[in-house]
Design a protein around this motif. Structure first.
Motif, PDB file in Angstrom:
ATOM      1  N   UNK A 102       9.930  11.612 -51.820  1.00 17.50           N
ATOM      2  CA  UNK A 102      10.050  12.121 -50.788  1.00 17.50           C
ATOM      3  C   UNK A 102       9.899  13.742 -50.945  1.00 17.50           C
ATOM      4  N   UNK A 103      10.309  14.701 -51.617  1.00 12.45           N
ATOM      5  CA  UNK A 103       9.829  16.173 -51.703  1.00 12.45           C
ATOM      6  C   UNK A 103       8.800  16.433 -52.124  1.00 12.45           C
ATOM      7  N   UNK A 119       4.820  18.085 -50.866  1.00 12.39           N
ATOM      8  CA  UNK A 119       4.452  18.940 -51.853  1.00 12.39           C
ATOM      9  C   UNK A 119       2.895  19.352 -52.306  1.00 12.39           C
ATOM     10  N   UNK A 120       2.762  17.507 -52.513  1.00 15.78           N
ATOM     11  CA  UNK A 120       1.958  17.207 -52.664  1.00 15.78           C
ATOM     12  C   UNK A 120       0.882  17.205 -51.299  1.00 15.78           C
ATOM     13  N   UNK A 121       1.314  16.147 -50.685  1.00 16.92           N
ATOM     14  CA  UNK A 121       0.358  16.432 -49.190  1.00 16.92           C
ATOM     15  C   UNK A 121      -0.131  18.238 -48.552  1.00 16.92           C
ATOM     16  N   UNK A 145      -6.188  21.483 -53.706  1.00 14.00           N
ATOM     17  CA  UNK A 145      -5.944  21.928 -54.677  1.00 14.00           C
ATOM     18  C   UNK A 145      -6.039  19.980 -55.618  1.00 14.00           C
ATOM     19  N   UNK A 146      -5.853  20.229 -57.127  1.00 12.69           N
ATOM     20  CA  UNK A 146      -5.474  19.351 -57.551  1.00 12.69           C
ATOM     21  C   UNK A 146      -3.732  18.297 -58.634  1.00 12.69           C
ATOM     22  N   UNK A 147      -3.434  17.652 -58.167  1.00 13.93           N
ATOM     23  CA  UNK A 147      -1.779  16.788 -58.795  1.00 13.93           C
ATOM     24  C   UNK A 147      -1.917  16.313 -59.622  1.00 13.93           C
ATOM     25  N   UNK A 148      -1.392  15.866 -60.154  1.00 12.30           N
ATOM     26  CA  UNK A 148      -0.766  15.378 -61.305  1.00 12.30           C
ATOM     27  C   UNK A 148       0.057  13.951 -60.671  1.00 12.30           C
TER      28      UNK A 148
END
Ligand SMILES: Cc1cc2nc3c(=O)[nH]c(=O)nc-3n(C[C@H](O)[C@H](O)[C@H](O)COP(=O)(O)O)c2cc1C
Length: 195
Positions: free
Chosen positions: A113-114, A118-120, A127-130
């Protein structure tokens, strides 16, 4: 292109498992021909974000902002509590666009969830997330000598280092190319300086 990687550690514990894990990934990435910096928010205290002094005033904040602007790739690392990381993320917006992010969470419950939180925040800044993150569980993953005792975790950390380099380069290169071109149908177009 030598990739520039900023690892952000946000545990307030001196012997943080998360920050220790982050350092292992940064060392691995150095060996793979990248430049790395560690921003340890336990040592470098960031002021609480205040939109009234939005212009990154203050020497410490200016130095952190220089590192953020310098980086092509970020590794965000936090325990389950993530106020310090949220505060770091609150300070930036356009600085994250066209950059790639990886995530590490030290948790007894995987911290998914954490990582999503951060991804949100990163997605909101373009930004792009793995698509995956790394969970570290202190007692299970580290031995008494403080070394990683889990071969699965070692394998995943090497994967994180490798993927961040490969995807980080691709995304940064394309973003910079789009930024300097005249093409308007790209998300990078909105970041061009208007003259
Ligand atoms: C305020 C606070 C909240 C926490 N919440 C959780 C939680 O919800 N789930 C969990 O498994 N661990 C929780 N923990 C434990 C830490 O996430 C865990 O000890 C982690 O390994 C600490 O990371 P570090 O070693 O990098 O400092 C919490 C710890 C603190 C201080």
């Amino acid at each position: 292109m030598k990739l520039k990687v900023l690892g952000v550690g946000s545990s307030m514990r001196e012997k943080s498992y998360g920050t220790k894990t982050l350092k292992i990934v940064l060392e691995r990435m150095e060996k793979l021909e990248t430049e790395t910096h560690l921003l340890d928010l336990r040592k470098v205290k960031m002021p609480t974000f205040d939109p009234n002094s939005f212009m990154h005033s203050g020497k410490r904040l200016r130095e952190i902002t220089e590192e953020v602007n310098w980086a092509d790739v970020f590794i965000l690392t936090t325990p389950d509590y993530h106020g310090p990381m949220n505060n770091f993320l609150d300070h930036y917006w356009q600085e994250f666009a066209g950059k790639t992010f990886g995530y590490i969470c030290a948790s007894h419950e995987k911290g998914l969830t954490v990582m999503d939180q951060m991804r949100t925040a990163v997605r909101q800044c373009y930004g792009w997330s793995l698509p995956y993150g790394i969970s570290v569980n202190a007692e299970e993953d580290f031995n008494e000598a403080g070394e990683i005792g889990s071969s699965l975790l070692t394998k995943r950390l090497r994967m994180l280092a490798r993927d961040l380099i490969v995807y980080g380069k691709l995304i940064r290169k394309q973003f910079l190319q789009d930024l300097s071109s005249k093409e308007s149908d790209t998300f990078a177009a909105r970041y061009r300086l208007r003259t």
